[in-house]
Write an enzyme that holds these catalytic residues in place. Structure first.
Site, PDB file in Angstrom:
ATOM      1  N   LYS A   1       0.856  -1.205   0.000  1.00  5.08           N
ATOM      2  CA  LYS A   1       0.000   0.000   0.000  1.00  5.08           C
ATOM      3  C   LYS A   1       0.882   1.241   0.000  1.00  5.08           C
ATOM      4  O   LYS A   1       1.913   1.268   0.702  1.00  5.08           O
ATOM      5  CB  LYS A   1      -0.904  -0.042   1.233  1.00  5.08           C
ATOM      6  CG  LYS A   1      -1.969   1.042   1.260  1.00  5.08           C
ATOM      7  CD  LYS A   1      -2.884   0.852   2.464  1.00  5.08           C
ATOM      8  CE  LYS A   1      -3.999   1.859   2.522  1.00  5.08           C
ATOM      9  NZ  LYS A   1      -4.902   1.653   3.675  1.00  5.08           N
TER      10      LYS A   1
ATOM     11  N   SER B   1      -9.647   1.490   2.587  1.00  5.35           N
ATOM     12  CA  SER B   1      -8.806   2.262   1.715  1.00  5.35           C
ATOM     13  C   SER B   1      -7.724   1.432   1.010  1.00  5.35           C
ATOM     14  O   SER B   1      -7.095   1.928   0.072  1.00  5.35           O
ATOM     15  CB  SER B   1      -8.133   3.390   2.508  1.00  5.35           C
ATOM     16  OG  SER B   1      -7.336   2.864   3.547  1.00  5.35           O
TER      17      SER B   1
ATOM     18  N   SER C   1      -9.839  -0.793   6.840  1.00  7.94           N
ATOM     19  CA  SER C   1      -9.257  -0.690   5.491  1.00  7.94           C
ATOM     20  C   SER C   1      -8.522  -1.905   4.965  1.00  7.94           C
ATOM     21  O   SER C   1      -8.155  -1.930   3.795  1.00  7.94           O
ATOM     22  CB  SER C   1      -8.327   0.508   5.420  1.00  7.94           C
ATOM     23  OG  SER C   1      -9.093   1.659   5.242  1.00  7.94           O
TER      24      SER C   1
HETATM   25  N1  GLN Z   1     -13.089   3.817   5.953  1.00 10.39           N
HETATM   26  C1  GLN Z   1     -12.561   4.307   7.193  1.00 10.39           C
HETATM   27  C2  GLN Z   1     -12.221   5.764   7.053  1.00 10.39           C
HETATM   28  O1  GLN Z   1     -12.512   6.311   6.053  1.00 10.39           O
HETATM   29  C3  GLN Z   1     -11.379   3.493   7.596  1.00 10.39           C
HETATM   30  C4  GLN Z   1     -10.169   3.800   6.825  1.00 10.39           C
HETATM   31  C5  GLN Z   1      -8.984   2.965   7.216  1.00 10.39           C
HETATM   32  O2  GLN Z   1      -9.123   1.941   7.878  1.00 10.39           O
HETATM   33  N2  GLN Z   1      -7.826   3.453   6.862  1.00 10.39           N
HETATM   34  O3  GLN Z   1     -11.678   6.362   7.908  1.00 10.39           O
END
Ligand code: GLN
Length: 482
Positions: free
Chosen positions: A75, A150, A174
């Site tokens: 990532k 994400s 994410s």
């Molecule tokens: N979808 C969640 C957010 O937008 C979690 C994102 C993540 O785990 N990095 O914050």
């Protein structure tokens, strides 16, 4: 079978038996990437030439590491020395880190090979990878749908067999949510289990790095290699790391499983609910002790997360000011103007929304009403988990309230935030949680089951996930990509 179709463990066996060379493995994946990446758009940066050269060097080595010849997708918020690391943000578009994250050091020291950096929601804020500052990544199971987020690029890369394994980060879901959307195993370890050194901070008290793989065994294998204390991360734990790979094969007796029910499940998409209930029935039939667990504070998890995560983000992202890192606007009248113009044009909409939200929640006069209440709720959620784990070994829930959705379907931020309703509590409590695929909907979309465990009980989670996997054999299903 082509090499790129094999799982991590299958590749490792072939490499260990010297039936294939590292170079052949890397070339097989590189060719796969060249053929299908245009359709998927999983990668922001590819490192193919260097990867092939590293493989050649590894093939010449006498003493090879435990990941010799294995290609990794990483990532793009995990620092890779000499390889651009953007966080999918314009503000870091040309940032090349001078050092590696600890997890990257660990992979490289075992002769693992970084094949590329994957797309994501900008600074890991989002649930669909649509918030990337660069482009959208497609879900390999249905190119009209999002891969989740994400860590959407990492999930899409593994699901489309561009790599056997990828690393993601999980602040509120994410890793697990994209794993569920793409039919993969995704683990968010206990907070402190895997070093965060070199992970670009979003919300430091919630962030964890973890793997996305096609099998539970692959997940256990890599956890053996990336877990453990790191003097460079003051929040990393010195709890000994068990041998996850041998732990998952142990027979489990007298397991008690808690399951999330009630309102939370009633509101879930019927396609998910059916598969979830089927699994619960199956467990019951197999004599596994089941108990519904009720959480009083779960319904406040989303609200407290969306105070805590933006608050921490507003502080963490203050460093991108056009002076220290990355992008700077070319014309400005004074220092304040430089800051303001750089941040206004460098950050995307969602990142700015979070910075404003967090700054507001932390400001004097509002701190008590918002931030303080949120951290109190967080403590209550952690307490409820602790109490539940006195009665049950593991707790299961759906990973997501619905399967992968279409591009543009969730333009309103609140509806996007609701995607994390099941995953966020594990980050707030700091406990480990994994998503394992349990089936496909009629439209051929994968569905995930979330398995949560007590602190540092990754072994138990993996062990149970392995049991399910042996029965369901989801890994035999592959997206139809030609
Ligand atoms: N979808 C969640 C957010 O937008 C979690 C994102 C993540 O785990 N990095 O914050």
């Amino acid at each position: 079978m082509k090499l790129y179709e094999l799982s991590l463990m299958q590749l490792i066996n072939l490499l260990n038996k010297k039936e294939v060379k590292a170079e052949e493995v890397i070339r097989s994946f590189a060719e796969r990437i060249e053929r299908i990446e245009k359709k998927i758009n999983a990668f922001i940066t590819l490192n193919l030439e260097n990867a092939i050269n590293s493989a050649k060097l590894i093939d010449q080595k006498k003493q090879k590491g435990k990941l010799a010849g294995i290609p990794f997708a990483i990532k793009d918020n995990i620092l890779t020395k000499g390889i651009r690391t953007t966080c999918a943000s314009r503000i870091l578009e040309n940032f090349v880190p001078p050092y590696n994250a600890t997890v990257i050091e660990k992979i490289i020291s075992e002769d693992g090979i970084i094949i590329g950096k994957t797309n994501m929601d900008e600074f890991a804020m989002g649930s669909s990878t649509e918030n990337s500052g660069f482009f959208q990544t497609k879900n390999p199971w249905d190119l009209g749908r999002v891969p989740g987020g994400s860590s959407g690029g990492s999930a899409a890369a593994v699901a489309s067999m561009e790599v056997p394994i990828a690393l993601g980060s999980d602040t509120g879901g994410s890793i697990r949510q994209p794993a569920a959307f793409c039919g993969l195993v995704g683990l968010k370890p206990t907070y402190g289990r895997v070093s965060r050194y070199g992970l670009v901070a979003f919300a430091s008290s919630l962030d964890q790095i973890g793997p996305l793989t096609r099998t539970v065994e692959d997940c256990a294998y890599i956890m053996n290699l990336i877990s453990g204390f790191d003097p460079k991360d003051s929040t990393s734990s010195n709890q000994p790391v068990p041998d996850y790979l041998s732990e998952i094969k142990k027979e489990i007796k007298g397991l008690r499983i808690g399951f999330v029910g009630g309102n939370l499940i009633e509101n879930v998409d019927s396609r998910i609910r059916e598969l979830y209930n089927e699994i619960l029935h199956k467990l019951e039939k197999n004599g596994i002790g089941l108990e519904e667990v009720n959480f009083t504070y779960w319904e406040y998890a989303l609200a407290s997360y969306y105070i805590i995560a933006p608050s921490e983000a507003s502080s963490n992202l203050a460093r991108y000011d056009g002076i220290k890192y990355g992008y700077r606007v070319s014309s400005y009248s004074n220092l304040k103007d430089l800051y303001s113009k750089t941040r206004t044009s460098g950050f995307g909409e969602e990142v700015k929304r979070r910075i404003i939200l967090g700054t507001f929640a932390l400001s004097s006069g509002y701190y008590e009403d918002y931030y303080l209440k949120a951290i109190k709720t967080r403590a209550l959620i952690a307490k409820e988990f602790k109490e539940a784990f006195n009665r049950v070994d593991l707790i299961v829930s759906p990973t997501t309230p619905e399967p992968a959705f279409k591009f543009g379907e969730k333009l309103d931020p609140i509806s996007m935030y609701l995607s994390d309703i099941f995953t966020i509590t594990a980050n707030l409590a700091g406990i480990p949680a994994l998503s394992v695929p349990i089936g496909l909907t009629e439209e051929n979309l994968p569905v995930g089951l979330q398995i949560m465990g007590n602190y540092f009980e990754e072994s138990k989670i993996l062990n149970f996930a392995y049991l399910l996997e042996k029965d369901l054999k989801f890994y035999q299903y592959k997206p139809n990509l030609t």
